[in-house]
Design a protein around this motif. Structure first.
Motif, PDB file in Angstrom:
ATOM      1  N   ILE A 136      -4.546   5.328   8.622  1.00 44.80           N
ATOM      2  CA  ILE A 136      -3.306   4.806   8.531  1.00 44.80           C
ATOM      3  C   ILE A 136      -2.526   5.238   9.851  1.00 44.80           C
ATOM      4  CG2 ILE A 136      -1.003   4.941   7.624  1.00 44.80           C
ATOM      5  CD1 ILE A 136      -2.633   4.602   4.888  1.00 44.80           C
ATOM      6  N   GLN A 137      -1.874   4.519  10.657  1.00 44.64           N
ATOM      7  CA  GLN A 137      -1.373   5.094  11.994  1.00 44.64           C
ATOM      8  C   GLN A 137       0.255   5.103  11.723  1.00 44.64           C
ATOM      9  OE1 GLN A 137      -1.956   1.827  14.762  1.00 44.64           O
ATOM     10  NE2 GLN A 137      -4.255   1.711  14.399  1.00 44.64           N
ATOM     11  N   GLU A 138       0.708   4.278  10.690  1.00 45.24           N
ATOM     12  CA  GLU A 138       2.011   4.541  10.243  1.00 45.24           C
ATOM     13  C   GLU A 138       2.345   3.970   9.021  1.00 45.24           C
ATOM     14  OE1 GLU A 138       6.636   3.101  11.640  1.00 45.24           O
ATOM     15  OE2 GLU A 138       4.955   2.590  13.008  1.00 45.24           O
ATOM     16  N   THR A 139       3.214   4.543   8.108  1.00 43.85           N
ATOM     17  CA  THR A 139       3.343   3.984   6.879  1.00 43.85           C
ATOM     18  C   THR A 139       5.004   3.512   7.109  1.00 43.85           C
ATOM     19  OG1 THR A 139       2.076   5.227   5.430  1.00 43.85           O
ATOM     20  CG2 THR A 139       3.966   4.379   4.172  1.00 43.85           C
ATOM     21  N   THR A 140       5.257   2.346   6.909  1.00 44.05           N
ATOM     22  CA  THR A 140       6.449   1.687   7.187  1.00 44.05           C
ATOM     23  C   THR A 140       7.186   1.423   5.822  1.00 44.05           C
ATOM     24  OG1 THR A 140       5.809  -0.570   6.884  1.00 44.05           O
ATOM     25  CG2 THR A 140       5.523   0.476   8.979  1.00 44.05           C
ATOM     26  N   TRP A 141       6.840   1.616   4.714  1.00 44.23           N
ATOM     27  CA  TRP A 141       7.438   1.701   3.497  1.00 44.23           C
ATOM     28  C   TRP A 141       6.631   2.121   2.322  1.00 44.23           C
ATOM     29  CZ3 TRP A 141       6.038  -1.003  -1.143  1.00 44.23           C
ATOM     30  CH2 TRP A 141       6.914  -0.787  -1.914  1.00 44.23           C
ATOM     31  N   GLU A 142       6.922   2.886   1.284  1.00 42.87           N
ATOM     32  CA  GLU A 142       6.114   3.416   0.171  1.00 42.87           C
ATOM     33  C   GLU A 142       7.084   3.702  -0.983  1.00 42.87           C
ATOM     34  OE1 GLU A 142       4.193   6.977   0.463  1.00 42.87           O
ATOM     35  OE2 GLU A 142       5.548   7.947   1.669  1.00 42.87           O
ATOM     36  N   GLY A 169       0.097  -9.107   7.782  1.00 45.22           N
ATOM     37  CA  GLY A 169       0.246  -9.482   9.070  1.00 45.22           C
ATOM     38  C   GLY A 169      -0.941  -8.686   9.999  1.00 45.22           C
ATOM     39  N   LYS A 170      -1.109  -8.839  11.484  1.00 48.89           N
ATOM     40  CA  LYS A 170      -1.819  -8.554  12.046  1.00 48.89           C
ATOM     41  C   LYS A 170      -1.797  -6.899  12.069  1.00 48.89           C
ATOM     42  CE  LYS A 170      -3.385  -8.018  17.133  1.00 48.89           C
ATOM     43  NZ  LYS A 170      -4.424  -7.543  16.555  1.00 48.89           N
ATOM     44  N   ASP A 171      -2.725  -6.128  11.841  1.00 47.00           N
ATOM     45  CA  ASP A 171      -2.872  -4.641  11.688  1.00 47.00           C
ATOM     46  C   ASP A 171      -1.625  -4.177  10.585  1.00 47.00           C
ATOM     47  OD1 ASP A 171      -5.059  -4.510  13.408  1.00 47.00           O
ATOM     48  OD2 ASP A 171      -3.712  -4.259  15.091  1.00 47.00           O
ATOM     49  N   ARG A 172      -1.457  -4.889   9.689  1.00 47.58           N
ATOM     50  CA  ARG A 172      -0.304  -4.625   8.525  1.00 47.58           C
ATOM     51  C   ARG A 172      -0.910  -4.780   7.371  1.00 47.58           C
ATOM     52  NH1 ARG A 172       4.892  -3.205  10.086  1.00 47.58           N
ATOM     53  NH2 ARG A 172       5.416  -3.534  12.330  1.00 47.58           N
ATOM     54  N   VAL A 173      -1.137  -3.935   6.401  1.00 50.14           N
ATOM     55  CA  VAL A 173      -1.613  -4.300   5.084  1.00 50.14           C
ATOM     56  C   VAL A 173      -0.767  -3.481   4.080  1.00 50.14           C
ATOM     57  CG1 VAL A 173      -3.723  -3.372   3.552  1.00 50.14           C
ATOM     58  CG2 VAL A 173      -3.875  -3.578   6.152  1.00 50.14           C
ATOM     59  N   ARG A 174      -0.573  -4.357   2.817  1.00 51.56           N
ATOM     60  CA  ARG A 174       0.158  -3.604   1.696  1.00 51.56           C
ATOM     61  C   ARG A 174      -0.851  -3.155   0.809  1.00 51.56           C
ATOM     62  NH1 ARG A 174       4.771  -7.189  -0.202  1.00 51.56           N
ATOM     63  NH2 ARG A 174       5.833  -5.959   1.184  1.00 51.56           N
ATOM     64  N   PHE A 175      -0.636  -1.938   0.372  1.00 49.40           N
ATOM     65  CA  PHE A 175      -1.604  -1.242  -0.758  1.00 49.40           C
ATOM     66  C   PHE A 175      -0.879  -1.135  -1.909  1.00 49.40           C
ATOM     67  CE2 PHE A 175      -3.206   0.444   3.210  1.00 49.40           C
ATOM     68  CZ  PHE A 175      -4.485  -0.048   3.187  1.00 49.40           C
ATOM     69  N   ALA A 176      -1.564  -1.488  -3.082  1.00 49.00           N
ATOM     70  CA  ALA A 176      -0.895  -1.164  -4.258  1.00 49.00           C
ATOM     71  C   ALA A 176      -1.783  -0.504  -5.252  1.00 49.00           C
ATOM     72  CB  ALA A 176      -0.520  -2.682  -5.284  1.00 49.00           C
ATOM     73  N   ALA A 185       1.513  -0.283   5.311  1.00 46.72           N
ATOM     74  CA  ALA A 185       0.844   0.304   6.571  1.00 46.72           C
ATOM     75  C   ALA A 185       0.581  -0.348   7.677  1.00 46.72           C
ATOM     76  CB  ALA A 185      -0.423   1.355   5.871  1.00 46.72           C
ATOM     77  N   ILE A 186       0.584   0.316   8.798  1.00 49.88           N
ATOM     78  CA  ILE A 186       0.055  -0.304  10.002  1.00 49.88           C
ATOM     79  C   ILE A 186      -1.101   0.567  10.243  1.00 49.88           C
ATOM     80  CG2 ILE A 186       0.280  -0.454  12.485  1.00 49.88           C
ATOM     81  CD1 ILE A 186       3.426  -0.280  12.102  1.00 49.88           C
ATOM     82  N   LEU A 187      -2.484  -0.282  10.459  1.00 52.42           N
ATOM     83  CA  LEU A 187      -3.708   0.339  10.654  1.00 52.42           C
ATOM     84  C   LEU A 187      -4.638  -0.857  11.311  1.00 52.42           C
ATOM     85  CD1 LEU A 187      -5.792   1.030   7.336  1.00 52.42           C
ATOM     86  CD2 LEU A 187      -3.684  -0.299   7.650  1.00 52.42           C
ATOM     87  N   ASN A 188      -5.809  -0.401  12.088  1.00 48.39           N
ATOM     88  CA  ASN A 188      -6.862  -1.416  12.262  1.00 48.39           C
ATOM     89  C   ASN A 188      -7.588  -1.794  11.164  1.00 48.39           C
ATOM     90  OD1 ASN A 188      -8.612  -2.752  13.344  1.00 48.39           O
ATOM     91  ND2 ASN A 188      -9.570  -1.010  14.853  1.00 48.39           N
ATOM     92  N   TRP A 189      -7.133  -3.056  10.720  1.00 54.34           N
ATOM     93  CA  TRP A 189      -7.568  -4.032   9.555  1.00 54.34           C
ATOM     94  C   TRP A 189      -8.897  -4.925  10.092  1.00 54.34           C
ATOM     95  CZ3 TRP A 189      -8.064  -1.580   5.050  1.00 54.34           C
ATOM     96  CH2 TRP A 189      -8.281  -2.218   4.032  1.00 54.34           C
ATOM     97  N   GLU A 190      -9.301  -5.019  11.317  1.00 59.03           N
ATOM     98  CA  GLU A 190     -10.026  -6.178  11.904  1.00 59.03           C
ATOM     99  C   GLU A 190     -11.429  -6.140  11.261  1.00 59.03           C
ATOM    100  OE1 GLU A 190     -11.873  -7.426  16.267  1.00 59.03           O
ATOM    101  OE2 GLU A 190     -10.276  -5.885  16.273  1.00 59.03           O
ATOM    102  N   GLY A 191     -11.868  -7.112  10.673  1.00 58.33           N
ATOM    103  CA  GLY A 191     -13.228  -7.257  10.262  1.00 58.33           C
ATOM    104  C   GLY A 191     -13.214  -6.899   8.563  1.00 58.33           C
ATOM    105  N   GLU A 192     -11.811  -6.623   8.279  1.00 58.68           N
ATOM    106  CA  GLU A 192     -11.794  -6.480   6.648  1.00 58.68           C
ATOM    107  C   GLU A 192     -11.225  -7.607   6.071  1.00 58.68           C
ATOM    108  OE1 GLU A 192     -12.694  -3.526   5.500  1.00 58.68           O
ATOM    109  OE2 GLU A 192     -12.550  -2.147   6.862  1.00 58.68           O
ATOM    110  N   PRO A 193     -11.514  -7.884   4.740  1.00 59.89           N
ATOM    111  CA  PRO A 193     -11.049  -9.011   3.888  1.00 59.89           C
ATOM    112  C   PRO A 193      -9.552  -8.960   3.944  1.00 59.89           C
ATOM    113  CG  PRO A 193     -12.097  -7.443   2.576  1.00 59.89           C
ATOM    114  CD  PRO A 193     -12.182  -6.851   3.759  1.00 59.89           C
TER     115      PRO A 193
END
Length: 198
Positions: A105-111, A82-89, A56-64
């Motif tokens: 979440i601004q955009e889900t690029t794959w699920e 990546g910058k503002d890119r997070v993989r969730f499992a 997903a693409i989302l603002n992850w600034e300040g998160e671990p």
């Protein structure tokens, strides 16, 4: 394979061809043809665990860079890729949704919803043909070590080719992957158990 070379039949968009090499490292996934050809038992668990993942693409600034939440319904892992890119499992799609991040979440690029088996080979190869990555060990994405372990397998194999120490390669990788697969299986099974509460 013979005493000096390996012949590999490769199928691609342009048809089938045969490649000859001094060695072959089969990093061809959980359903490895190389492992099957070598008749190496993956010791795969018979019953899979269902899981869910998304990029997903989302603002992850300040998160671990890596965090795991344990909820009443299971676990969710988030890993910055990546910058503002997070993989969730997550152990399930509903567990991920219960986390309450969907509105960010601004955009889900794959699920994907998928099944996870756990597997660990006893041996990593024979003579000039060896296996690595998911061909040798399979576990859930919770914990985020799968790709790194596969890359480390490849690096260690290159060292084995340089030094001629393939038994050392197999022993070293088994010392790393064996305990991790067992720990990962226990943890993933625990947090997937509906009686376990966060």
């Amino acid at each position: 394979q013979d005493g000096s070379h390996v012949a590999s039949v490769v199928e691609g968009p342009e048809g089938t061809r045969t490649l000859t090499s001094r060695y072959l490292l089969g990093a061809d996934g959980a359903h490895s043809k190389v492992r099957e050809t070598l008749q190496i038992d993956p010791h795969r668990t018979p019953e899979p665990l269902g899981m869910y993942s998304q990029d997903a693409i989302l603002n992850w600034e300040g998160e671990p860079d890596l965090v795991i939440w344990i909820l009443d319904s299971g676990a969710v892992m988030a890993m910055r890729i990546g910058k503002d890119r997070v993989r969730f499992a997550a152990t399930t799609r509903s567990t991920f949704e219960a986390l309450g991040l969907s509105s960010r979440i601004q955009e889900t690029t794959w699920e994907s919803d998928f099944d996870v088996h756990f597997a660990q080979v006893d041996t990593y190869g024979v003579d000039r043909v060896w296996i690595a990555g998911d061909a040798a060990h399979v576990h859930s994405p919770i914990g985020g070590r799968g790709m790194n372990m596969g890359i480390a397998d490849g690096i260690r194999f290159a060292e084995a080719v340089r030094d001629g120490d393939f038994e050392g390669f197999a022993a070293d990788r088994h010392r790393v992957s064996g305990p991790w697969v067992r720990k990962n299986q226990r943890f993933t099974t625990l947090v997937s158990d509906p009686s376990f509460k966060g």
